[in-house]
Design a protein around this motif. Structure first.
Motif, PDB file in Angstrom:
ATOM      1  N   SER A  72      67.147  -4.935 210.917  1.00 38.28           N
ATOM      2  CA  SER A  72      66.845  -5.730 212.096  1.00 38.28           C
ATOM      3  C   SER A  72      66.010  -6.961 211.754  1.00 38.28           C
ATOM      4  O   SER A  72      65.036  -6.876 211.006  1.00 38.28           O
ATOM      5  CB  SER A  72      66.079  -4.871 213.112  1.00 38.28           C
ATOM      6  N   ILE A  73      66.404  -8.084 212.345  1.00 40.95           N
ATOM      7  CA  ILE A  73      65.572  -9.284 212.330  1.00 40.95           C
ATOM      8  C   ILE A  73      64.759  -9.345 213.625  1.00 40.95           C
ATOM      9  O   ILE A  73      63.732  -9.987 213.711  1.00 40.95           O
ATOM     10  CB  ILE A  73      66.442 -10.547 212.190  1.00 40.95           C
ATOM     11  N   GLY A  74      65.251  -8.651 214.645  1.00 41.34           N
ATOM     12  CA  GLY A  74      64.548  -8.602 215.916  1.00 41.34           C
ATOM     13  C   GLY A  74      65.424  -9.080 217.062  1.00 41.34           C
ATOM     14  O   GLY A  74      66.556  -9.517 216.876  1.00 41.34           O
ATOM     15  N   GLU A 121      59.428  -5.311 210.175  1.00 40.76           N
ATOM     16  CA  GLU A 121      59.813  -5.851 211.479  1.00 40.76           C
ATOM     17  C   GLU A 121      59.168  -5.055 212.600  1.00 40.76           C
ATOM     18  O   GLU A 121      58.633  -5.615 213.572  1.00 40.76           O
ATOM     19  CB  GLU A 121      61.340  -5.842 211.611  1.00 40.76           C
ATOM     20  N   SER A 135      59.177 -14.301 205.229  1.00 44.51           N
ATOM     21  CA  SER A 135      59.874 -13.796 206.412  1.00 44.51           C
ATOM     22  C   SER A 135      60.340 -12.358 206.175  1.00 44.51           C
ATOM     23  O   SER A 135      60.130 -11.795 205.091  1.00 44.51           O
ATOM     24  CB  SER A 135      61.090 -14.680 206.711  1.00 44.51           C
ATOM     25  N   ILE A 136      60.991 -11.763 207.178  1.00 45.08           N
ATOM     26  CA  ILE A 136      61.534 -10.411 207.012  1.00 45.08           C
ATOM     27  C   ILE A 136      62.556 -10.385 205.879  1.00 45.08           C
ATOM     28  O   ILE A 136      62.556  -9.470 205.046  1.00 45.08           O
ATOM     29  CB  ILE A 136      62.181  -9.923 208.320  1.00 45.08           C
ATOM     30  N   THR A 164      59.317 -13.263 215.123  1.00 49.41           N
ATOM     31  CA  THR A 164      58.882 -13.511 213.752  1.00 49.41           C
ATOM     32  C   THR A 164      59.455 -14.811 213.216  1.00 49.41           C
ATOM     33  O   THR A 164      58.772 -15.566 212.518  1.00 49.41           O
ATOM     34  CB  THR A 164      59.282 -12.342 212.832  1.00 49.41           C
ATOM     35  N   ARG A 224      62.805  -3.043 207.605  1.00 47.48           N
ATOM     36  CA  ARG A 224      62.776  -2.413 208.930  1.00 47.48           C
ATOM     37  C   ARG A 224      61.340  -2.065 209.325  1.00 47.48           C
ATOM     38  O   ARG A 224      60.933  -2.263 210.477  1.00 47.48           O
ATOM     39  CB  ARG A 224      63.655  -1.161 208.946  1.00 47.48           C
ATOM     40  N   GLU A 241      56.360  -7.204 214.945  1.00 47.34           N
ATOM     41  CA  GLU A 241      56.931  -7.812 216.159  1.00 47.34           C
ATOM     42  C   GLU A 241      55.909  -7.925 217.281  1.00 47.34           C
ATOM     43  O   GLU A 241      55.743  -8.980 217.887  1.00 47.34           O
ATOM     44  CB  GLU A 241      58.143  -7.002 216.616  1.00 47.34           C
TER      45      GLU A 241
END
Length: 345
Positions: free
Chosen positions: A159-161, A286, A53-54, A227, A283, A290
């Protein structure tokens, strides 16, 4: 220090950490006035998502830099997917020194530091770039100061989004379609209030239990960045996706403040450098992934909608009023003034 857990839960969490050997070797309580850069450390990093994951990208970059540039004197152990407890439990463990580092979430930290709730307010940001600009500026400095007072060193954040909504109840074309739907939320104050304002029945549960909850029908839907939806395979057990950008999520990179204070300046600089480079890597990841993720998963939904955001924004306005006093009107005014100026340029 404000606590997220009951004493019994905390004891259980700490025992689990010990069993998993999650506790890194700590430096001495008293910071050495001489150069201690030759000392060896083994530290643990916990997070609640899967390894690729991010958060996993950031954690791996952090590990690589620290281990390489310390020439082996620092070892980093990664614990993804809530191996060391829920997000809330890991924050508590960082506070008391049972966990060294965590890639947390803004909403969990908002439970003990209301200033973090400002970023969770629905539709606060229009893009990740402007959110990062605010978090890299005076608002981010305010969060770092608040964290220090709670025993937490905030190194950086990324950011995760923006959260999109999925459900099995019905296609979502407006806020009226959220009424009565059973929606999972993390145990975080602003997201809970946001979906209650939309008329949803909000259920809280750990992130790792969401897939099963959706599959078995215990909940109708959830909200997360694309994501996270893909990485956790929520698209396999959901019929409808609504692209709303309703809540911006970021992941503060935190560590125990006492551990930070105990280290010599050279080691502190290396940790900060590793955290900063890990943040930039996350960053970039992401931003690059995205748009591609939607193309990967949209075919698994019966319908993907793009509701009018203005209607949603109007429906959730009471949330701003609800949290204004708790966050601080001055904090919100400063953040919104910054965003107005940023957008004007």
């Amino acid at each position: 220090m404000k606590s997220l857990l009951s004493k019994g839960t905390l004891v259980f969490a700490l025992l689990g950490l010990l069993i998993l050997s999650a506790c890194g070797d700590k430096a001495s309580d008293e910071k050495s006035s001489s150069d201690s850069s030759g000392e060896s450390y083994e530290w643990s990093v916990g997070f609640n998502t899967v390894e690729d994951s991010i958060r996993g990208v950031a954690a791996q970059k952090f590990k690589e830099i620290l281990e390489e540039e310390s020439e082996g004197r620092i070892t980093i152990d990664l614990f993804p997917n809530e191996q060391l407890g829920t997000d809330n439990e890991m924050v508590e463990s960082v506070q008391v020194g049972a966990l060294d580092f965590q890639l947390s979430s803004s909403g969990v930290l908002a439970e003990i530091m209301p200033e973090f709730s400002a970023t969770d307010l629905p539709f606060m940001f229009e893009s990740a770039d402007e959110a990062h600009a605010a978090l890299d500026g005076s608002y981010g400095d305010l969060l770092k100061k608040a964290s220090t007072e709670e025993g937490i060193k905030m190194l950086n954040t990324f950011s995760i989004g923006f959260s999109q909504i999925t459900t099995n109840a019905s296609p979502i074309n407006g806020p009226e379609d959220m009424k009565g739907a059973s929606i999972r939320s993390p145990n975080e104050p602003v997201p809970i209030a946001t979906f209650e304002a939309l008329g949803s029945q909000v259920t809280t549960m750990p992130f790792t239990e969401v897939y099963l909850g959706l599959q078995q029908g215990a909940i109708d839907g959830q909200f997360n960045p694309l994501t996270a939806i893909r990485d956790s395979n929520f698209h396999e057990v959901q019929d409808y996706l609504a692209m709303t950008d309703i809540i911006f999520y970021h992941a503060p990179f935190i560590m125990n403040q006492e551990l930070w204070d105990s280290l010599d300046s050279e080691t502190q600089e290396l940790i900060q450098k590793a955290a900063d480079e890990a943040t930039e890597a996350a960053r970039a990841f992401e931003a690059e992934t995205e748009a591609a993720v939607l193309g990967e998963i949209e075919g698994d939904f019966k319908e993907v909608t793009n509701p009018d955001k203005a209607a949603f924004q109007q429906a959730v306005q009471p949330v701003y009023q609800q949290f204004e006093d708790k966050i601080g009107k001055d904090v919100l005014d400063d953040l919104q003034s910054f965003l107005e100026e940023y957008r004007s340029k």
